[in-house]
Structure formats: structure tokens, C-alpha cells
Write an enzyme that holds these catalytic residues in place. Sequence first.
Site, PDB file in Angstrom:
ATOM      1  N   GLN A 244       0.625  -1.234   0.006  1.00 19.29           N
ATOM      2  CA  GLN A 244       0.117   0.039  -0.121  1.00 19.29           C
ATOM      3  C   GLN A 244       0.999   1.351  -0.213  1.00 19.29           C
ATOM      4  OE1 GLN A 244      -2.122  -0.827   3.752  1.00 19.29           O
ATOM      5  NE2 GLN A 244      -0.362  -1.416   4.574  1.00 19.29           N
TER       6      GLN A 244
ATOM      7  N   HIS B  70      -8.930   3.708  19.658  1.00 18.01           N
ATOM      8  CA  HIS B  70      -8.024   2.767  19.877  1.00 18.01           C
ATOM      9  C   HIS B  70      -8.838   2.137  21.247  1.00 18.01           C
ATOM     10  CE1 HIS B  70      -4.848   4.089  17.171  1.00 18.01           C
ATOM     11  NE2 HIS B  70      -5.079   2.674  16.885  1.00 18.01           N
TER      12      HIS B  70
ATOM     13  N   ASP C 188      -0.121   0.545  13.446  1.00 22.60           N
ATOM     14  CA  ASP C 188       0.355   1.708  13.988  1.00 22.60           C
ATOM     15  C   ASP C 188       0.738   1.758  15.644  1.00 22.60           C
ATOM     16  OD1 ASP C 188      -2.933   1.679  13.663  1.00 22.60           O
ATOM     17  OD2 ASP C 188      -2.225   2.708  15.541  1.00 22.60           O
TER      18      ASP C 188
ATOM     19  N   ASP D 129       0.310 -11.831   6.995  1.00 25.86           N
ATOM     20  CA  ASP D 129      -1.171 -11.781   6.478  1.00 25.86           C
ATOM     21  C   ASP D 129      -1.984 -12.356   7.623  1.00 25.86           C
ATOM     22  OD1 ASP D 129      -3.655 -11.613   4.530  1.00 25.86           O
ATOM     23  OD2 ASP D 129      -3.541 -13.634   5.479  1.00 25.86           O
ATOM     24  N   GLY D 130      -2.991 -11.701   8.402  1.00 27.82           N
ATOM     25  CA  GLY D 130      -3.711 -12.165   9.465  1.00 27.82           C
ATOM     26  C   GLY D 130      -4.469 -13.502   9.173  1.00 27.82           C
TER      27      GLY D 130
ATOM     28  N   ASP E 257      -7.913  -5.114  14.260  1.00 26.89           N
ATOM     29  CA  ASP E 257      -7.682  -3.824  14.003  1.00 26.89           C
ATOM     30  C   ASP E 257      -7.249  -3.370  12.384  1.00 26.89           C
ATOM     31  OD1 ASP E 257      -5.360  -1.259  15.066  1.00 26.89           O
ATOM     32  OD2 ASP E 257      -7.287  -1.046  13.841  1.00 26.89           O
ATOM     33  N   SER E 258      -8.014  -3.747  11.335  1.00 28.82           N
ATOM     34  CA  SER E 258      -7.927  -3.867  10.130  1.00 28.82           C
ATOM     35  C   SER E 258      -8.131  -2.508   9.404  1.00 28.82           C
ATOM     36  CB  SER E 258      -8.636  -5.020   9.464  1.00 28.82           C
ATOM     37  OG  SER E 258      -9.982  -4.640   9.678  1.00 28.82           O
TER      38      SER E 258
ATOM     39  N   PRO F 149      -5.339  -5.473   1.179  1.00 27.64           N
ATOM     40  CA  PRO F 149      -5.070  -6.631   1.933  1.00 27.64           C
ATOM     41  C   PRO F 149      -5.919  -6.993   2.817  1.00 27.64           C
ATOM     42  CG  PRO F 149      -3.410  -4.553   2.179  1.00 27.64           C
ATOM     43  CD  PRO F 149      -4.289  -4.330   1.004  1.00 27.64           C
TER      44      PRO F 149
HETATM   45  N1  SAM Z   1      -7.626   2.181  12.616  1.00 23.23           N
HETATM   46  C1  SAM Z   1      -7.472   2.047  11.237  1.00 23.23           C
HETATM   47  C2  SAM Z   1      -8.739   1.811  10.515  1.00 23.23           C
HETATM   48  O1  SAM Z   1      -9.958   1.650  11.500  1.00 23.23           O
HETATM   49  O2  SAM Z   1      -8.854   2.092   9.516  1.00 23.23           O
HETATM   50  C3  SAM Z   1      -6.858   0.722  11.023  1.00 23.23           C
HETATM   51  C4  SAM Z   1      -5.532   0.548  11.731  1.00 23.23           C
HETATM   52  S1  SAM Z   1      -4.122  -0.269  11.068  1.00 23.23           S
HETATM   53  C5  SAM Z   1      -3.327   0.961  10.566  1.00 23.23           C
HETATM   54  C6  SAM Z   1      -4.552  -1.458  10.005  1.00 23.23           C
HETATM   55  C7  SAM Z   1      -3.551  -2.245   9.604  1.00 23.23           C
HETATM   56  O3  SAM Z   1      -4.022  -3.227   8.776  1.00 23.23           O
HETATM   57  C8  SAM Z   1      -2.593  -1.539   8.623  1.00 23.23           C
HETATM   58  O4  SAM Z   1      -1.113  -1.583   9.237  1.00 23.23           O
HETATM   59  C9  SAM Z   1      -2.519  -2.676   7.555  1.00 23.23           C
HETATM   60  O5  SAM Z   1      -1.243  -2.889   6.936  1.00 23.23           O
HETATM   61  C10 SAM Z   1      -2.924  -3.997   8.259  1.00 23.23           C
HETATM   62  N2  SAM Z   1      -3.580  -4.901   7.516  1.00 23.23           N
HETATM   63  C11 SAM Z   1      -4.114  -4.915   6.159  1.00 23.23           C
HETATM   64  N3  SAM Z   1      -4.274  -6.006   5.726  1.00 23.23           N
HETATM   65  C12 SAM Z   1      -3.998  -7.106   6.578  1.00 23.23           C
HETATM   66  C13 SAM Z   1      -3.968  -8.411   6.553  1.00 23.23           C
HETATM   67  N4  SAM Z   1      -4.466  -9.061   5.745  1.00 23.23           N
HETATM   68  N5  SAM Z   1      -3.283  -9.017   7.610  1.00 23.23           N
HETATM   69  C14 SAM Z   1      -2.557  -8.324   8.594  1.00 23.23           C
HETATM   70  N6  SAM Z   1      -2.563  -6.891   8.602  1.00 23.23           N
HETATM   71  C15 SAM Z   1      -3.255  -6.112   7.679  1.00 23.23           C
END
Ligand code: SAM
Length: 282
Positions: free
Chosen positions: A40, A71, A95, A145-146, A163-164, A170
Site C-alpha cells: 500500500q 483505539h 500503528d 497476513d492475518g 484492527d484492520s 490486503p
Molecule cells: N485504525 C485503522 C482503521 O480503522 O482504518 C486501521 C489501523 S491499522 C493502520 C490497519 C492495519 O492493518 C495496517 O497496518 C495494515 O497494514 C494492516 N493490514 C491490512 N491487511 C492485513 C492483513 N490481511 N493481515 C494483517 N494486517 C493487515
Amino acid sequence: MSKRIPSKEELAEFREFHTPSCGFFFRAKKHLFSEKSVFQQIDVIDTDSFGRVLFLDGLVQTTEKDEFFYHEMLVHPAMASHPKPEEVLIIGGGDGGALKEVLRYPVKSTTMAEIDAMVIEVCEKHFPWLAPVRSDERVELTIADGSTFIQESDREYDVILIDSSDPVGPSAVLHQQEFFWRLKDHLKPAGIIAGQAGSPIYHLASLREKSLFLSQMFKFSFFYVGPVPTYPGGTWSYFFVSDEINPLQDAAKDIPRGLQYYNAEIHRAAFSLPAFLKKELG
Ligand code: SAM
């Protein structure tokens, strides 16, 4: 007619479109980071109104000034309702804001499965709360990847927090029912899964879909809401599911001190949904 030259301020504007005809903008004092990771586009800007702001693919993820709204509401309804949360899993959350809130409890371990290492590196440098929590010996950080992580994991958890980012790129896989079946297989007795469910203003279809399959999968399936000033629509929704814990009966106790938004009254109020949302979620 001569082309209007945008002002220096306009050039420094960072716009996030919530719909093709409306959105949010920030005037950047400084553009601190801008790079495309494998997954991204990652940007960090500094602003007068909200301090530092993290964008992923142009969407606000967190800001220094209002991160606590999100959070605290993502983490505490589940953590404060669980009788003894010792093993916690955070999916996403690069984050570090969710991790910060979980570590306020006497957990034994918190695993974080974040897909993008660059998000962690950038946030460690630009957001003051991440570095201290990463060095906490209770934290186990995995770059994965979660969905794959949970498939390959042989552990069980008391609380799992999703917290995606929004269900695009992704993050899309983290909003599908298949993923929740896998999560359920890794819940301890009295286990809880909670996570962000998007904007009740702009993402109703996705909320409805999630509500439908979660209510079929868990004895207790709730949605709750709370304000997040810099998110689309200014209010955000979350889900709380469990086969044993009812967040309205097993009322929140042992709430950590020093929170800025969440408390026992907010816990009860958050689960009282506005009429339009109750109707939408049946
Ligand atoms: N608070 C934010 C919101 O509600 O939009 C999201 C917080 S956090 C920055 C989201 C995180 O999910 C990102 O760091 C992203 O890289 C991660 N992420 C996205 N897809 C993922 C996946 N399939 N597995 C693990 N982490 C993932």
C-alpha cells in the site's frame, strides 16, 4: 482564461474522499513520509489540527490527536468484559495504538500479526506511542497476513482484536466469514472477538453483511458505536462477539486508569444503537 495556479496551501492539502462528492482535507505543515510498500501507499503528514496523520492508500488510519477515540473503543469493551484476559491477539494494528491499550492490562502475552513491516517502521519513527510498547517483553510481533497467521497458528486466545483497514486491498480477507470461522477455532472458553466494522454512515452494506453472519456464528453478537473525529462520517462502528460473554451483563470492570474516552457509562451507552442502525442490523 488563464489556468488558476493553486496556492502553496492548496498544494499542501491532503484530501481523503469519503464519497466522490465529499470528504475531509488536511493542510500539511510537513510531509514526513511517502512511499509505496509491497501492499500500500504509506504517507505521514504533520498538521496543526490533529498532529501527525497516517494514511494508507490515501485513507486516514490514525492521527496523534484523536487516536484514543478509536483505539480505546476498539480494545476496552472486550478487554474490560473478559474475566481474565491473559492471551491476546491483534490482527493488523500496525500503528501500535491498539497494542498500547491492550498493554494497560496484566496480560501474559499479546501477539500482533501485521502484514506490512513498513507500517511498523514508519509508525515507530513518527508516532510517539509505538516504540515504548514494542519493547514490552509481553509483545510478540509477527509480520504476516492475518488470515494465513491464524490458519497456521496452534494457539488459543482470550481476546482477539481485528484492527484492520477498510475492506479493500490486503485487508479485504479480514472481513470475510471464512476468516471468522478460523478465528473462532482459536478462542479459549469465554473468548471474545472484537474489531472495527466501518462507518455506520457510509459502510452500511458491509456492516449488515457482517451482522448477518456473526449473529449466526456466535451466541452473543453485538455492534457498538463511538465518535472518531477524523473518520468518514465522524462516528465509527465496532463488533463484539462471544459464545459466553455478554458485554451488557458481564459489565466492564477493572477499567484501567488514565483513559481519555472509554469508561463504564460509555461502555453501556456505546451498545445502544441509533434507530436507523438498529433497523438496518435487524
Ligand atoms: N485504525 C485503522 C482503521 O480503522 O482504518 C486501521 C489501523 S491499522 C493502520 C490497519 C492495519 O492493518 C495496517 O497496518 C495494515 O497494514 C494492516 N493490514 C491490512 N491487511 C492485513 C492483513 N490481511 N493481515 C494483517 N494486517 C493487515
